[in-house]
Write a protein that holds these residues in place. Structure first.
Motif, mmCIF file in Angstrom:
data_model
loop_
_atom_site.group_PDB
_atom_site.id
_atom_site.type_symbol
_atom_site.label_atom_id
_atom_site.label_comp_id
_atom_site.label_asym_id
_atom_site.label_seq_id
_atom_site.Cartn_x
_atom_site.Cartn_y
_atom_site.Cartn_z
ATOM 1 N N ILE A 91 0.817 -1.219 0.000
ATOM 2 C CA ILE A 91 0.000 0.000 0.000
ATOM 3 C C ILE A 91 0.850 1.268 0.000
ATOM 4 C CG2 ILE A 91 -1.730 1.318 1.281
ATOM 5 C CD1 ILE A 91 -2.929 -1.360 2.198
ATOM 6 N N PRO A 92 1.921 1.374 0.812
ATOM 7 C CA PRO A 92 2.720 2.607 0.796
ATOM 8 C C PRO A 92 3.344 2.908 -0.568
ATOM 9 C CG PRO A 92 3.218 1.307 2.745
ATOM 10 C CD PRO A 92 2.395 0.436 1.851
ATOM 11 N N TYR A 93 3.588 1.872 -1.387
ATOM 12 C CA TYR A 93 4.228 2.083 -2.681
ATOM 13 C C TYR A 93 3.235 2.617 -3.714
ATOM 14 C CZ TYR A 93 7.114 1.325 -6.804
ATOM 15 O OH TYR A 93 7.836 1.523 -7.968
ATOM 16 N N PHE A 94 2.065 1.981 -3.805
ATOM 17 C CA PHE A 94 1.095 2.374 -4.839
ATOM 18 C C PHE A 94 0.107 3.441 -4.353
ATOM 19 C CE2 PHE A 94 2.359 -1.974 -6.101
ATOM 20 C CZ PHE A 94 2.887 -1.662 -7.348
ATOM 21 N N LYS A 95 -0.116 3.491 -3.055
ATOM 22 C CA LYS A 95 -0.916 4.521 -2.387
ATOM 23 C C LYS A 95 -2.184 4.883 -3.148
ATOM 24 C CE LYS A 95 3.033 6.610 -0.028
ATOM 25 N NZ LYS A 95 3.859 7.830 0.126
ATOM 26 N N ASP A 96 -2.262 6.148 -3.603
ATOM 27 C CA ASP A 96 -3.484 6.664 -4.212
ATOM 28 C C ASP A 96 -3.473 6.607 -5.742
ATOM 29 O OD1 ASP A 96 -4.598 7.231 -1.737
ATOM 30 O OD2 ASP A 96 -3.621 9.182 -1.640
ATOM 31 N N LYS A 97 -2.576 5.825 -6.286
ATOM 32 C CA LYS A 97 -2.542 5.671 -7.742
ATOM 33 C C LYS A 97 -3.788 4.929 -8.202
ATOM 34 C CE LYS A 97 0.602 4.593 -11.506
ATOM 35 N NZ LYS A 97 1.982 4.262 -11.876
ATOM 36 N N PRO A 98 -4.455 5.399 -9.283
ATOM 37 C CA PRO A 98 -5.645 4.697 -9.763
ATOM 38 C C PRO A 98 -5.336 3.236 -10.071
ATOM 39 C CG PRO A 98 -5.422 6.815 -10.845
ATOM 40 C CD PRO A 98 -4.150 6.586 -10.078
ATOM 41 N N LEU A 99 -6.218 2.373 -9.660
ATOM 42 C CA LEU A 99 -5.986 0.938 -9.817
ATOM 43 C C LEU A 99 -5.736 0.572 -11.277
ATOM 44 C CD1 LEU A 99 -6.085 -1.521 -7.824
ATOM 45 C CD2 LEU A 99 -8.342 -1.991 -8.773
ATOM 46 N N ASN A 100 -6.574 1.114 -12.172
ATOM 47 C CA ASN A 100 -6.424 0.765 -13.585
ATOM 48 C C ASN A 100 -5.288 1.522 -14.262
ATOM 49 O OD1 ASN A 100 -7.562 3.283 -13.692
ATOM 50 N ND2 ASN A 100 -9.439 2.651 -14.749
ATOM 51 N N GLY A 101 -4.568 2.353 -13.481
ATOM 52 C CA GLY A 101 -3.410 3.054 -14.021
ATOM 53 C C GLY A 101 -2.099 2.383 -13.660
ATOM 54 N N ILE A 102 -2.164 1.310 -12.884
ATOM 55 C CA ILE A 102 -0.963 0.569 -12.491
ATOM 56 C C ILE A 102 -0.647 -0.458 -13.571
ATOM 57 C CG2 ILE A 102 0.068 -0.961 -10.763
ATOM 58 C CD1 ILE A 102 -1.806 0.353 -8.707
ATOM 59 N N THR A 103 0.534 -0.363 -14.156
ATOM 60 C CA THR A 103 0.917 -1.218 -15.280
ATOM 61 C C THR A 103 1.848 -2.345 -14.841
ATOM 62 O OG1 THR A 103 2.886 0.087 -15.798
ATOM 63 C CG2 THR A 103 0.790 0.813 -16.776
ATOM 64 N N ALA A 104 2.064 -3.270 -15.756
ATOM 65 C CA ALA A 104 3.000 -4.364 -15.489
ATOM 66 C C ALA A 104 4.402 -3.817 -15.249
ATOM 67 C CB ALA A 104 3.007 -5.343 -16.661
ATOM 68 N N GLN A 150 8.795 -4.733 -7.708
ATOM 69 C CA GLN A 150 9.444 -5.990 -7.341
ATOM 70 C C GLN A 150 10.955 -5.807 -7.212
ATOM 71 O OE1 GLN A 150 8.255 -8.871 -10.278
ATOM 72 N NE2 GLN A 150 6.254 -9.224 -9.344
ATOM 73 N N ALA A 151 11.540 -5.007 -8.100
ATOM 74 C CA ALA A 151 12.984 -4.751 -8.043
ATOM 75 C C ALA A 151 13.355 -4.044 -6.741
ATOM 76 C CB ALA A 151 13.411 -3.916 -9.242
ATOM 77 N N GLU A 152 12.508 -3.106 -6.312
ATOM 78 C CA GLU A 152 12.773 -2.406 -5.052
ATOM 79 C C GLU A 152 12.625 -3.340 -3.854
ATOM 80 O OE1 GLU A 152 10.979 1.347 -4.412
ATOM 81 O OE2 GLU A 152 11.371 2.092 -6.441
ATOM 82 N N LEU A 153 11.668 -4.274 -3.937
ATOM 83 C CA LEU A 153 11.482 -5.230 -2.851
ATOM 84 C C LEU A 153 12.738 -6.066 -2.627
ATOM 85 C CD1 LEU A 153 7.905 -6.809 -3.167
ATOM 86 C CD2 LEU A 153 8.768 -5.330 -1.352
ATOM 87 N N LYS A 154 13.435 -6.389 -3.710
ATOM 88 C CA LYS A 154 14.611 -7.242 -3.595
ATOM 89 C C LYS A 154 15.721 -6.605 -2.755
ATOM 90 C CE LYS A 154 14.043 -9.718 -7.983
ATOM 91 N NZ LYS A 154 14.633 -9.987 -9.315
ATOM 92 N N THR A 155 15.709 -5.277 -2.672
ATOM 93 C CA THR A 155 16.744 -4.594 -1.899
ATOM 94 C C THR A 155 16.213 -4.089 -0.553
ATOM 95 O OG1 THR A 155 16.243 -2.454 -2.949
ATOM 96 C CG2 THR A 155 17.887 -3.863 -4.022
ATOM 97 N N ALA A 156 14.937 -4.354 -0.277
ATOM 98 C CA ALA A 156 14.326 -3.884 0.978
ATOM 99 C C ALA A 156 14.833 -4.713 2.158
ATOM 100 C CB ALA A 156 12.810 -3.974 0.885
ATOM 101 N N THR A 157 14.895 -4.083 3.316
ATOM 102 C CA THR A 157 15.322 -4.776 4.530
ATOM 103 C C THR A 157 14.225 -4.736 5.585
ATOM 104 O OG1 THR A 157 16.375 -2.747 5.343
ATOM 105 C CG2 THR A 157 17.768 -4.319 4.156
ATOM 106 N N GLY A 158 14.180 -5.754 6.422
ATOM 107 C CA GLY A 158 13.187 -5.844 7.477
ATOM 108 C C GLY A 158 13.644 -5.141 8.742
ATOM 109 N N ALA A 159 12.908 -5.364 9.813
ATOM 110 C CA ALA A 159 13.216 -4.720 11.095
ATOM 111 C C ALA A 159 14.587 -5.139 11.627
ATOM 112 C CB ALA A 159 12.126 -5.060 12.111
ATOM 113 N N ASP A 165 6.370 -13.254 -11.768
ATOM 114 C CA ASP A 165 7.005 -13.247 -10.458
ATOM 115 C C ASP A 165 8.512 -13.172 -10.643
ATOM 116 O OD1 ASP A 165 7.953 -13.599 -7.937
ATOM 117 O OD2 ASP A 165 6.874 -15.445 -7.508
ATOM 118 N N ASN A 166 9.055 -11.960 -10.488
ATOM 119 C CA ASN A 166 10.500 -11.764 -10.655
ATOM 120 C C ASN A 166 11.253 -11.893 -9.337
ATOM 121 O OD1 ASN A 166 10.641 -10.915 -13.592
ATOM 122 N ND2 ASN A 166 9.126 -9.482 -12.816
ATOM 123 N N ILE A 167 10.529 -12.290 -8.322
ATOM 124 C CA ILE A 167 11.156 -12.491 -7.012
ATOM 125 C C ILE A 167 11.781 -13.874 -6.937
ATOM 126 C CG2 ILE A 167 10.692 -12.699 -4.540
ATOM 127 C CD1 ILE A 167 10.600 -9.837 -5.561
#
Length: 361
Positions: free
Chosen positions: A90-103, A110-119, A159-161
């Motif tokens: 949710i914090p990434y896509f936030k208020d972007k229109p649902l039908n405006g989110i592309t592949a 997904q690329a940003e998730l790969k470099t994300a760190t947890g607590a 799924d690029n994860i």
């Protein structure tokens, strides 16, 4: 969008009319916002949800998705999924229109998730990343099915994860014997760990067992509920899957051990719990006694894997393992444990050779 300030409390509220799905005009009042813009944002999301349009914001669709999940899923599953969506999607896509989110947007996320760190400051595990991606896709599937979204961009992006990595560690029978030998036989944890290893039940299923679930004459334990601790409250729910409702036959030595344990509990009734400790003491005892036994560390849940490994070693089929563990289907069992089943390829080749020789071609 009309918003008003409550002079008594200093907070903001919104008050407006809308038309519900049956065409009825209704008034909506929502109080308690610290800022005026928060009140306006809440009203906008509410109206988007009422209209049910695929151009509503992603966060508004997530609210609808989670409301549906809460109504139809177990509370523990709902809480886990809600936590992951709120933290990573949710914090990434936030208020972007649902039908405006592309592949392409999904792939960048997904690329940003790969470099994300947890607590803990470490990269997120493959299994956790896989769950996040699947839950994001579930939101889009929900929108496609119920709110007219044309397509799920997650399906196009792929799924690029990477595949979900299953961690299957276990103790052999000899290793478990070393572990259990470090307990006093009068210790309730001695009985509890024996049950976990020789039945393969989940820790939540063990913690929910009552006297009524044990039939020592028949030599069976009925599993029909599971224990959760959610927001500090004890919650008892049905097992994880429909086939999780099962009756397990246990060996006579385990019946004798249970009999001794049950006789030590004064004034027990059919509803009395067999074990009253919370989950944390099991983790502490496991860590302490595996160290005493000089064993490599495994998780508490890995005792379930250890039972499955024992059954496979003894030559039992995937179907029997599946039934005993309460898996929804055999494919789940094979997905987790297929590498433990011995290969029969050489045996097949030998029998085909004998058939060929007997036919005298």
């Amino acid at each position: 969008m009309p918003t008003y300030k409550d002079e008594k409390t200093g907070s903001w509220y919104c008050k407006f009319y809308y038309t519900d799905w049956q065409g009825n005009k209704k008034q909506k009042l929502k109080r308690g916002f610290k800022l005026q813009r928060d009140a306006k944002d809440w009203e906008r999301k509410f109206l988007e949800q009422q209209q049910g349009s695929p151009d509503m914001s992603f966060s508004a669709m997530c609210e609808l998705f989670l409301e549906d999940k809460k109504a139809h899923a177990k509370l523990s599953s709902y809480k886990s999924e809600k936590g992951r969506l709120e933290a990573w999607v949710i914090p990434y896509f936030k208020d972007k229109p649902l039908n405006g989110i592309t592949a392409a947007d999904i792939r960048i996320w997904q690329a940003e998730l790969k470099t994300a760190t947890g607590a803990n400051g470490k990269l997120l595990s493959q299994s956790y990343l896989h769950n996040i991606v699947m839950e994001c896709s579930a939101v889009f599937n929900f929108a496609v099915k119920y709110y007219g979204l044309a397509r799920n961009p997650c399906r196009i992006a792929g799924d690029n994860i990477g595949k979900k990595v299953r961690s299957v560690q276990f103790w052999t029978r000899e290793e478990f014997s070393q572990f259990i030998a470090t307990f006093d036989k009068s210790d309730p944890f001695y009985t509890a760990f024996l049950i976990l290893y020789y039945t393969g039940m989940r820790i939540g299923e063990l913690m929910a067992l009552t006297f009524a679930d044990v039939d020592l004459k028949a030599g069976t334990i009925s599993i029909n509920k599971t224990y959760h601790k959610i927001d500090g409250k004890t919650v008892i729910t049905p097992p994880k899957t429909e086939k999780g409702n099962r009756t397990i036959t246990i060996p006579s030595f385990l019946c004798k051990c249970l009999d001794r344990h049950m006789k030590r509990i004064y004034g027990a009734t059919s509803d009395t719990l067999l074990f009253t400790s919370s989950k944390n003491p099991y983790l502490q005892h496991m860590k302490k006694h595996e160290a005493l036994a000089g064993l490599h560390h495994i998780r508490l849940h890995d005792l379930r894997h250890s039972h499955a490994s024992l059954l496979i070693e003894l030559g039992f089929s995937a179907l029997l393992v599946s039934e005993r563990l309460g898996h929804e289907n055999v494919s789940t069992t094979l997905d987790i444990y297929s590498h433990l089943f011995p290969s029969k390829q050489s045996e097949v080749a030998d029998k085909l050779e004998k058939l060929y020789s007997s036919d005298n071609y």
